[in-house]
Enzyme design. Sequence first.
Site, PDB file in Angstrom:
ATOM      1  N   ARG A  50       0.834  -1.214   0.000  1.00  0.00           N
ATOM      2  CA  ARG A  50       0.000   0.000   0.000  1.00  0.00           C
ATOM      3  C   ARG A  50       0.865   1.260   0.000  1.00  0.00           C
ATOM      4  NH1 ARG A  50      -1.778   1.556   4.695  1.00  0.00           N
ATOM      5  NH2 ARG A  50      -2.391  -0.497   5.422  1.00  0.00           N
ATOM      6  N   TYR A 102     -15.437  16.953 -16.167  1.00  0.00           N
ATOM      7  CA  TYR A 102     -15.877  15.590 -15.939  1.00  0.00           C
ATOM      8  C   TYR A 102     -16.901  15.577 -14.801  1.00  0.00           C
ATOM      9  CZ  TYR A 102     -15.984  10.763 -14.527  1.00  0.00           C
ATOM     10  OH  TYR A 102     -16.423   9.507 -14.181  1.00  0.00           O
ATOM     11  N   ASP A 174      -6.266  18.686 -15.293  1.00  0.00           N
ATOM     12  CA  ASP A 174      -6.645  17.324 -15.684  1.00  0.00           C
ATOM     13  C   ASP A 174      -6.238  17.181 -17.150  1.00  0.00           C
ATOM     14  OD1 ASP A 174      -7.970  15.051 -16.636  1.00  0.00           O
ATOM     15  OD2 ASP A 174      -9.672  15.304 -15.276  1.00  0.00           O
ATOM     16  N   LYS A 199      -7.807   5.813 -19.287  1.00  0.00           N
ATOM     17  CA  LYS A 199      -8.172   6.208 -20.651  1.00  0.00           C
ATOM     18  C   LYS A 199      -7.016   5.934 -21.620  1.00  0.00           C
ATOM     19  CE  LYS A 199     -11.718   7.772 -18.346  1.00  0.00           C
ATOM     20  NZ  LYS A 199     -12.901   6.969 -18.135  1.00  0.00           N
TER      21      LYS A 199
HETATM   22  N1  PLP Z   1     -11.086  13.049 -15.620  1.00  0.00           N
HETATM   23  C1  PLP Z   1     -11.661  12.918 -16.819  1.00  0.00           C
HETATM   24  C2  PLP Z   1     -11.468  13.995 -17.842  1.00  0.00           C
HETATM   25  C3  PLP Z   1     -12.437  11.789 -17.111  1.00  0.00           C
HETATM   26  O1  PLP Z   1     -13.010  11.678 -18.321  1.00  0.00           O
HETATM   27  C4  PLP Z   1     -12.590  10.786 -16.120  1.00  0.00           C
HETATM   28  C5  PLP Z   1     -13.417   9.573 -16.379  1.00  0.00           C
HETATM   29  O2  PLP Z   1     -14.129   9.487 -17.366  1.00  0.00           O
HETATM   30  C6  PLP Z   1     -11.995  10.962 -14.883  1.00  0.00           C
HETATM   31  C7  PLP Z   1     -11.233  12.100 -14.672  1.00  0.00           C
HETATM   32  C8  PLP Z   1     -12.161   9.949 -13.771  1.00  0.00           C
HETATM   33  O3  PLP Z   1     -11.338   8.853 -13.970  1.00  0.00           O
HETATM   34  P1  PLP Z   1     -11.659   7.345 -13.508  1.00  0.00           P
HETATM   35  O4  PLP Z   1     -12.875   6.892 -14.262  1.00  0.00           O
HETATM   36  O5  PLP Z   1     -10.417   6.599 -13.850  1.00  0.00           O
HETATM   37  O6  PLP Z   1     -11.913   7.371 -12.036  1.00  0.00           O
END
Ligand code: PLP
Length: 375
Positions: A50, A102, A174, A199
């Site tokens: 961890r 998001y 992000d 992704k």
């Molecule tokens: N940031 C963006 C731009 C996303 O599209 C997503 C998920 O679709 C996330 C963060 C969250 O990521 P996760 O689904 O791996 O928790």
Amino acid sequence: MSALRPETVSVHTGNEADPATGAVAPPIHLATTFRHGPAGERVAGYEYQREGNPTNDRLREALAALEGGAEAATFASGMAAMTTLLECLPNGARVLIPDDCYTGLRMLCAEYLPERGIEAVMVDMGDLDAVRAACAQPTAMVWIETPSNPRMKISDIAALARIGHAAGAVVVADNTFATPLLQRPLALGADVVMHSTTKYFGGHSDVLGGALVFAEQGALSAKVAHRLHITGATLAPFSAWLILRGCRSLGARMAMHCANARAVAAFLAEQPQVERVNYPGLASHPGHAVAARQMRDFGGMLSIEVHGGREAALALASKVRIFTLATSLGGCESLIEHRASVEGPNPRSPQNLLRMSVGLEHVDDLIEDLRQALA
Ligand code: PLP
């Protein structure tokens, strides 16, 4: 030798041959615990999974190198990365988040941050005057998402970093949609880059993960690392290995995602049924000039808003054959989804919007698919 280009870094960094065996593919270390001396002395730097493990460390090294950061932390998901960072804010802090972002960030800010008195204020990050005005009140963090999900809004990372820093805020970007192959927020002034490695890094729709990359090793990166260790949103070693494997083909995949998305966007922009194509590579996109300045290419994501509202959008989505109706993005296969339908109880996406993750199929097949679905 000049600095290595991102494509080369993504193939090699963290992927060095195993020193013990010479294996060209890195080993997966599944051990949860590591032998230590009588008073807990570490034999090879590790104690308990961890807190840290060798497979994760390879991925952390790759992510830090790709983003040009000093240090990276990996998490069980993008949301875990986001949550851990936001949990490091003091009670009562105020953060600025994009008006298009998001949906998970929006829900985290609406449902959980208020429990600690943290206020999240939505701002149009493309409107620098609005951001300056919002920063007139104490601001602990400015959260950037560019291109944004799902409307592909572009914000100027360098300008936002200057405004955020003048207000004493930590600036976070992000970078999930762009990846460091296309955009490097730390070089533009951001302090932290966040990723859903689920992704494009994973790249095959088969692994969940998240990451934070810090421009500097300091109080914030140490706080995040400790919080991750104690709260336990650790990335599993097998997942770290899959994401590391994804790094090796990231350059090639991003090039093809971009080329395919550019052609699909150009096709869609000419269709009378389509009211608007949100793709920053189109000269007509309001953020095109900023995107052209801060991105190497425009990515594999786009959204469209169709004439005829929700019914027309759902009709189009129900007719595609090669695009798969599914959420998420960044895999080899092209995906399409009616965002408002998957955004929970209070969707912000327009009802006539469909988001597409343009995959690695032959682009003519993708265009033919959309042509028959639109007919
Ligand atoms: N940031 C963006 C731009 C996303 O599209 C997503 C998920 O679709 C996330 C963060 C969250 O990521 P996760 O689904 O791996 O928790």
